[in-house]
Design an enzyme around this catalytic site. Sequence first.
Site, short mmCIF file in Angstrom:
data_model
loop_
_atom_site.label_atom_id
_atom_site.label_comp_id
_atom_site.label_asym_id
_atom_site.label_seq_id
_atom_site.Cartn_x
_atom_site.Cartn_y
_atom_site.Cartn_z
N GLN A 1 20.48 -8.70 56.76
CA GLN A 1 20.16 -7.30 56.97
C GLN A 1 21.35 -6.53 57.53
O GLN A 1 21.29 -5.32 57.65
CB GLN A 1 18.99 -7.17 57.96
CG GLN A 1 17.69 -7.75 57.47
CD GLN A 1 16.63 -7.79 58.56
OE1 GLN A 1 16.06 -8.83 58.83
NE2 GLN A 1 16.35 -6.66 59.20
N PHE B 1 12.48 -8.95 57.99
CA PHE B 1 11.65 -8.66 59.17
C PHE B 1 12.41 -8.77 60.50
O PHE B 1 11.80 -8.96 61.55
CB PHE B 1 10.41 -9.57 59.21
CG PHE B 1 9.70 -9.69 57.90
CD1 PHE B 1 9.09 -8.58 57.33
CD2 PHE B 1 9.63 -10.89 57.22
CE1 PHE B 1 8.44 -8.67 56.11
CE2 PHE B 1 8.98 -11.00 55.99
CZ PHE B 1 8.38 -9.88 55.44
N GLU C 1 18.87 -10.26 60.78
CA GLU C 1 19.75 -9.26 61.40
C GLU C 1 20.96 -9.93 62.04
O GLU C 1 22.09 -9.52 61.86
CB GLU C 1 18.99 -8.42 62.42
CG GLU C 1 19.81 -7.28 62.99
CD GLU C 1 19.00 -6.30 63.83
OE1 GLU C 1 19.62 -5.55 64.59
OE2 GLU C 1 17.76 -6.30 63.73
N ARG D 1 13.32 -2.34 74.66
CA ARG D 1 12.36 -1.60 73.83
C ARG D 1 10.93 -1.93 74.22
O ARG D 1 10.03 -1.09 74.03
CB ARG D 1 12.60 -1.86 72.34
CG ARG D 1 11.85 -0.89 71.43
CD ARG D 1 12.23 -1.07 69.97
NE ARG D 1 13.43 -0.35 69.60
CZ ARG D 1 13.44 0.79 68.92
NH1 ARG D 1 12.30 1.36 68.55
NH2 ARG D 1 14.57 1.36 68.58
N PHE E 1 10.69 -4.97 67.30
CA PHE E 1 11.83 -5.19 68.19
C PHE E 1 11.45 -5.08 69.67
O PHE E 1 12.07 -4.38 70.44
CB PHE E 1 12.91 -4.16 67.85
CG PHE E 1 14.30 -4.57 68.21
CD1 PHE E 1 15.00 -5.48 67.46
CD2 PHE E 1 14.93 -4.03 69.32
CE1 PHE E 1 16.30 -5.86 67.78
CE2 PHE E 1 16.23 -4.40 69.66
CZ PHE E 1 16.91 -5.31 68.89
N ALA F 1 15.31 -1.16 62.92
CA ALA F 1 14.85 -0.03 63.75
C ALA F 1 14.15 1.05 62.93
O ALA F 1 14.12 2.21 63.34
CB ALA F 1 16.02 0.57 64.54
N GLU G 1 8.38 -0.14 60.85
CA GLU G 1 7.85 -0.85 62.00
C GLU G 1 6.55 -0.29 62.59
O GLU G 1 5.68 -1.06 62.99
CB GLU G 1 8.92 -0.89 63.11
CG GLU G 1 10.12 -1.74 62.77
CD GLU G 1 11.23 -1.59 63.80
OE1 GLU G 1 11.60 -2.60 64.42
OE2 GLU G 1 11.71 -0.46 63.98
#
Length: 780
Positions: A213, A244, A248, A326, A360, A527, A729
């Site tokens: 990603q 998902f 990342e 977060r 996240f 995000a 998300e």
Amino acid sequence: MNRLASNLSATRISGGVATDQQHDSAHKHVTGEAVYIDDMPEVAGMLHGCLGLSTVAHGAILSMDLSDVESAPGVVAVLTAADVPGENDISPTGLHDEPVLAEGKVHFFGQPVFCVIAETREAARRACKRARIDYDEKPGIFDIGGLDGESDKLVTSPLKLERGDIALALGSAPHRIKGQMRVGGQDHFYLEGQIAMALPGEDGDVTVYSSTQHPSEVQHMVAHALGVASHAVTIEIRRMGGGFGGKETQANQFAALAAIAAKKLGRAVKIRPDRDDDMTATGKRHDFLVDYEAGFDDDGKILGADFRFAARCGFSADLSGPVTDRALFHCDNAYWFPAVRAQSAPFYTNTVSNTAFRGFGGPQGMVGGERLIEEIAFALGKDPLEIRKRNFYGTDERNVTPYHQAVEDNVIERVVAELEASSDYAGRRREIAAFNANSEIVKRGIALTPVKFGISFTATHFNQAGALVHVYTDGSVHLNHGGTEMGQGLYVKVAQVVAEEFQIDIERVKITATTTGKVPNTSATAASSGSDLNGMAAQNAAKQIKDRLIAFAAEKYEVPEEQVVFLPNRVRIGNQEIPFEELVSQAYMGRVQLSAAGFYKTPEIHWDREKGRGQPFYYFAYGAACAEVSVDTLTGEYTVDRVDILHETGRSLNRAIDIGQIEGAFIQGMGWLTTEELVWDEKGRLRTHAPSTYKIPLASDRPKVFNVGLADWADNVKPTVHRSKAVGEPPFMLAISVLHALSDAVASVADHTICPKLDAPATPECVLMAVERLKREMAG
């Protein structure tokens, strides 16, 4: 009528913005024609790699005998940390705490220690089993229960958000509740596992096809591991079979090892771990232990809320800092806390380093906030929805978050009111109460929960994107941007934006693979910002070319620029119309540049982590879900009978894609909160490392009745691309309604006098234990 005549008479282009456009690869997904990295033709001399994983969770490496591995049939090389030519580190945060291959010590069971490169994948896998490694095994920390944050090790610095006088608010409140909740983790379980294929080139170059990603981060990590400049490394990815968040940062290791081996041996190398190794060696959603306390009045209005979010982070920081941040940002969900304190505790454990996962950290924070609401409702004997509505954020007042950002686009009251009416929540609640009164074994439950989710990377510098657009002389368009396609429909959405800008049919826009060789220094597709960032960057590039075409046409035809208007597949210049491709051809002959690099950075956002205040989010996305379940109180087994969703998307770029995202996110969230359970044993070994022991939702687990609607009556108040809103998300957290519907059903065995306090995942075993506990408490 010929095609030209048809185009000239068209009133709308095909596949523009706000149309239900099919995913560009949907037909390929169905037929199996979609080419993933493992489907690409293998070049001559391709080698295959397999990771050798540690067999203890914590300890020093005393000796490592790999002679039998090296002599195994088909083995060409065995890599260890000593073979990393550059920096033996793939830490995404620059803390240098995550080695490519373990060196001297290991920190979790399954940590990569060496890598076998062989003629075939099977040969590499078999050779790995021949390693003889002696460890000085040390005690390990596998759970966060009992860790205090003072004497225990943290992988990164914690965060504290605070607003108002929390001690005064709690001390003076007429009512107080206090408790703890455990929220489980989740494996990404992407259909396509981790994979990297590296091809060595001349002048020290290497090209890596990586299922990632974040191509730019993989580029940087590979370059650091090789000890070369970033310009020597090109990363390319056309599509992923799911990400998902699990691709990342987790793709870094596989890409780095494939590149190191390819450069060392001068041959192409592919690494594709099997599912067991993939699940064992890669990070997951963080599991949390949430401590909470709240003070409230007789009506259920919250006066003060105090949270501590402790997370199992694993052995290195990875993205645990921003993930736990977060969680704090979303502990308020859609609710106004007059006084609030929220603190994180990102704990070191001898388990794999946990990482990004859809939401996240936001889902974990939101689940904690919703438990608070539920406890207050039970304490006062009220419907939890009544308490939710009583504490909603306002618009001009009661609208400041724990991180001091004003909520200026609040529509949660309208979303919930519309869903409450369309789902007949009140009528069904009465019907369920009557059913439960006459049903001894099967109990039904219902819950309606809201979602308010902040959109933007909390690290401000990530909120930027680039794009590259070429217009060829035949009127066809080549589109490239930094976003990656993992099945979510980003590519087709951005193509729709470009088609809309030029007013040409989407068939004229060529979608191309993401590559660091075309658009550099991009952010991860994460995000929920993929469409926001890349759509605006592509639109910017298209506008640059369009402006040049307008200026050219105005000069050539001697008309004011405002009389040059782009219409469907044609351009009106003064009182005449010509096909789009004709103007493009004329512009080329007039030496007009028909290529542009676009750029976008999200405005207005800022964040001061030290002070715990700022405006980290550009806007908020809202939604609500009403879930109904049936529970067998003898076994704990349950079904999700009906779900109604209303989700606000602004002016949707593509309703069909957005509805698909909402449905998929909800089911994935439902799996996290119900059936997906990660289990480590006393030795720190992950026992749920395959589909035989780790249970994702099946098609048969979907709600029997599943109604999804878009609340697209409100354009985004912020000037996003065509006033759309992110949809990747936020819908994931709509599944919290299922957890609370299960809680409602369980509570009925005690006439709703005792809060069930269901932890997540609420597996049938957990539900059964909660039922038995409530029966005992009622009897006692």
